[in-house]
Scaffold this motif. Structure first.
Motif, PDB file in Angstrom:
ATOM      1  N   LYS A 161      18.367 -14.725 -39.381  1.00 27.81           N
ATOM      2  CA  LYS A 161      19.308 -14.359 -38.318  1.00 27.81           C
ATOM      3  C   LYS A 161      18.761 -13.207 -37.476  1.00 27.81           C
ATOM      4  O   LYS A 161      19.046 -13.109 -36.276  1.00 27.81           O
ATOM      5  CB  LYS A 161      20.674 -13.995 -38.900  1.00 27.81           C
ATOM      6  CG  LYS A 161      20.709 -12.749 -39.772  1.00 27.81           C
ATOM      7  CD  LYS A 161      22.132 -12.475 -40.241  1.00 27.81           C
ATOM      8  CE  LYS A 161      22.217 -11.220 -41.110  1.00 27.81           C
ATOM      9  NZ  LYS A 161      23.616 -10.957 -41.551  1.00 27.81           N
ATOM     10  N   THR A 170      19.084 -19.806 -32.184  1.00 25.66           N
ATOM     11  CA  THR A 170      20.035 -19.877 -33.289  1.00 25.66           C
ATOM     12  C   THR A 170      19.334 -19.652 -34.630  1.00 25.66           C
ATOM     13  O   THR A 170      18.137 -19.901 -34.775  1.00 25.66           O
ATOM     14  CB  THR A 170      20.746 -21.241 -33.328  1.00 25.66           C
ATOM     15  OG1 THR A 170      19.788 -22.257 -33.679  1.00 25.66           O
ATOM     16  CG2 THR A 170      21.371 -21.576 -31.990  1.00 25.66           C
ATOM     17  N   GLU A 171      20.119 -19.201 -35.602  1.00 23.92           N
ATOM     18  CA  GLU A 171      19.585 -18.992 -36.936  1.00 23.92           C
ATOM     19  C   GLU A 171      19.090 -20.305 -37.541  1.00 23.92           C
ATOM     20  O   GLU A 171      18.065 -20.343 -38.224  1.00 23.92           O
ATOM     21  CB  GLU A 171      20.652 -18.374 -37.837  1.00 23.92           C
ATOM     22  CG  GLU A 171      20.190 -18.105 -39.253  1.00 23.92           C
ATOM     23  CD  GLU A 171      21.289 -17.483 -40.110  1.00 23.92           C
ATOM     24  OE1 GLU A 171      21.061 -17.385 -41.343  1.00 23.92           O
ATOM     25  OE2 GLU A 171      22.353 -17.113 -39.575  1.00 23.92           O
TER      26      GLU A 171
END
Length: 212
Positions: A161, A170-171
């Motif tokens: 993250k 995005t993670e």
């Protein structure tokens, strides 16, 4: 016995020294190539064999230190210096330039053979390291530009993250790329990935600090 693929270069302007060294080395199973000047050695294409260089310090024209400096620009061949008039400053410069030994004439035959054996062993290590580095670089080049961007962030210790926040993705995307990176780099653990990043000299400090 002669070790396959190993070669000893001898550079000395004294013909008698060249012949004596060549005879001694061949008697001890070594393949030898002798040259009467540093320029002749530098101008002759070198074979791909594991090799070391026995180099006279004081020669007319180009001296041994100058030859060593030029050789080191495109090669990691271990150098053994020999000289009839050694001095501390020259010894220091030779060793700083990467010389593996510095022997004074008249040479002790056993000492010379030990020095050659050590230099060739060093050359074997350098060759393996170069081959390993070449494989690692090829694996790195197989990564996509985005994977090459993520690799150093992960190696620096960022969580998925955190790396995602640095790159604005995005993670989940980072997680997917992480799996691809591990597979393509043939890394069996995160520790291996970190070591690979160090060997590749990747910048592992993220440009943006993220606080969880």
């Amino acid at each position: 016995m002669e070790s396959a693929g190993e070669l000893v270069y001898v550079v000395d302007d004294d013909r008698r020294v060249r012949e004596a060294l060549s005879a001694l080395l061949r008697a001890n199973g070594r393949d030898v190539r002798a040259f009467d000047s540093g320029r002749e050695f530098l101008d002759t294409p070198r074979q791909k064999a594991v090799s070391c260089l026995i180099l006279d310090l004081r020669m007319p024209g180009m001296n041994g230190l100058e030859v060593q400096k030029l050789v080191s620009k495109d090669s990691q061949i271990p150098v053994i210096f020999i000289t009839g008039k050694g001095d501390v400053p020259s010894t220091v410069l030779a060793m700083k330039g990467g010389a593996v030994d510095f022997l004074t004439k008249p040479l002790d035959e056993d000492e010379l053979i030990r020095a050659v054996d050590a230099a060739l062993a060093r050359a074997q290590v350098l060759r393996r390291e170069a081959q390993d580095t070449a494989v690692l670089q090829a694996l790195y080049r197989s990564l996509t530009p985005r994977e090459q961007e993520i690799f150093p962030l992960l190696a620096s210790g960022l969580l998925n993250k955190q790396a995602a926040a640095v790159l604005g993705i995005t993670e989940y995307t980072v997680q997917v790329h992480r799996g691809h990176i591990m597979r393509k780099m043939r890394a069996d653990s995160f520790a291996t990935l970190v070591r690979q990043a160090c060997k590749l000299q990747l910048e592992t400090s993220p440009t943006t600090t993220f606080y969880a």
